[in-house]
Design an enzyme around this catalytic site. Structure first.
Site, PDB file in Angstrom:
ATOM      1  N   LYS A  36       0.860  -1.192   0.000  1.00 56.63           N
ATOM      2  CA  LYS A  36       0.000   0.000   0.000  1.00 56.63           C
ATOM      3  C   LYS A  36       0.886   1.228   0.000  1.00 56.63           C
ATOM      4  CE  LYS A  36      -2.165   1.802   3.773  1.00 56.63           C
ATOM      5  NZ  LYS A  36      -1.615   3.162   3.762  1.00 56.63           N
ATOM      6  N   GLU A  43      -9.372   7.896   3.476  1.00 58.42           N
ATOM      7  CA  GLU A  43      -9.280   8.226   4.909  1.00 58.42           C
ATOM      8  C   GLU A  43      -9.789   9.636   5.207  1.00 58.42           C
ATOM      9  OE1 GLU A  43      -5.613   7.165   6.836  1.00 58.42           O
ATOM     10  OE2 GLU A  43      -6.129   8.264   8.665  1.00 58.42           O
TER      11      GLU A  43
HETATM   12  O1  KIV Z   1      -0.898   2.778   8.583  1.00 57.94           O
HETATM   13  C1  KIV Z   1      -2.081   2.404   8.680  1.00 57.94           C
HETATM   14  O2  KIV Z   1      -2.460   1.688   9.622  1.00 57.94           O
HETATM   15  C2  KIV Z   1      -3.010   2.842   7.661  1.00 57.94           C
HETATM   16  C3  KIV Z   1      -4.470   2.538   7.864  1.00 57.94           C
HETATM   17  C4  KIV Z   1      -5.003   3.307   8.990  1.00 57.94           C
HETATM   18  C5  KIV Z   1      -5.248   2.724   6.629  1.00 57.94           C
HETATM   19  O3  KIV Z   1      -2.619   3.418   6.707  1.00 57.94           O
END
Ligand code: KIV
Length: 268
Positions: free
Chosen positions: A120, A185
């Site tokens: 991600k 978010e």
């Molecule tokens: O770092 C994280 O935990 C996140 C989530 C809150 C989406 O990016």
């Protein structure tokens, strides 16, 4: 509605993407083997090893100090515990911003050295080139738009994001770049709903209301274990922090009084 949940094999990024419009997706963050096993057994669709570990595990005020080596270490621990859920490793601050080439090299390390199934990364239009490069190399990418905590110093705090035109352009950009899903978010509910309708990949909300295709929460927030910050969007589904404290108090009492260890915990 059919539910494309693979019963006999681990969840893949294409399975996750195919769930859009079929069923809502549940995602939790975890940073260690034991928690990953519990969440996996509970049937969560994906476990995100978020760079939120900078706050939850390391006790920092934000996520900016987290290194790629730390992400690899924690993602490897989680991957060992997840038998079915999709494991997604987060790309930490400055591991993907410098150039699409270095972003690909770092994403490749995260995948190769941790057994993550996907990565991600934060940012919409500004990270589309890096996403495209990773996807072309065969790495599934979850994008992250709206409030992007790695930019918290530029944003001036953890604030709700309301710029509809920019958010729509970001959502389209990450979809066109080939992301299989996108975290949204801290966006007002209706706007998150518009983003969800605008793109064909699943939107995973956090602080984005109930019109996304799925939801993510920080595991320790949801379990009631983390108190340093308590955002409005968190619902505590348990009070494990209080339970852990009570258990530790009982342990101290029994050790001090000499009732633990008893004969049942001792060898003859
Ligand atoms: O770092 C994280 O935990 C996140 C989530 C809150 C989406 O990016």
């Amino acid at each position: 509605m059919s539910a494309p949940v693979p019963a006999d094999r681990p969840m893949t990024a294409p399975d996750f993407a195919a769930a859009k419009g079929q069923r809502r997706l549940s995602v939790l963050t975890a940073y260690d083997y034991t928690t990953a096993r519990l969440f996996d057994a509970a049937g969560v669709d994906a476990i995100l090893v978020g760079d939120s570990l900078g706050m939850v595990v390391q006790g920092n005020a934000d996520c900016l100090r987290v290194t790629l080596d730390e992400m690899i270490y924690h993602t490897r621990c989680v991957a060992r515990g997840a038998k079915r859920a999709l494991v997604i490793g987060d790309m930490p601050f400055l591991s993907f911003q410098l150039s699409p080439e270095s972003a690909l090299a770092n994403a490749g390390r995260l995948i190769k050295e941790s057994d993550a199934q996907a990565v991600k990364l934060e940012g919409g239009q500004r990270t589309a080139a890096a996403i495209e490069r990773m996807v072309a190399a065969g790495i599934p990418v979850m994008a992250h738009i709206g409030l992007t905590p790695q930019s918290v110093r530029a944003i001036g705090g953890f604030k709700v994001q309301r710029d509809a035109e920019r958010l729509k352009a970001d959502a389209k950009a990450v979809e066109s770049a080939g992301a299989f899903s996108v975290v949204v978010e801290c966006v007002p509910t209706e706007l998150a709903g518009e983003l969800t309708a605008l793109i064909k990949i699943p939107t995973i909300g956090i602080g984005a209301g109930n019109q996304c295709d799925g939801q993510v929460l920080v595991g320790a927030d949801m379990l009631g274990m983390f108190d340093d910050v308590r955002p409005k969007f968190v619902k505590r589904f348990g009070e494990l922090g209080a339970a852990a404290r009570q258990a530790a108090e009982a342990y101290c009492r029994d050790v001090r009084s000499g009732t633990f260890p008893g004969p049942e915990n001792s060898f003859r």
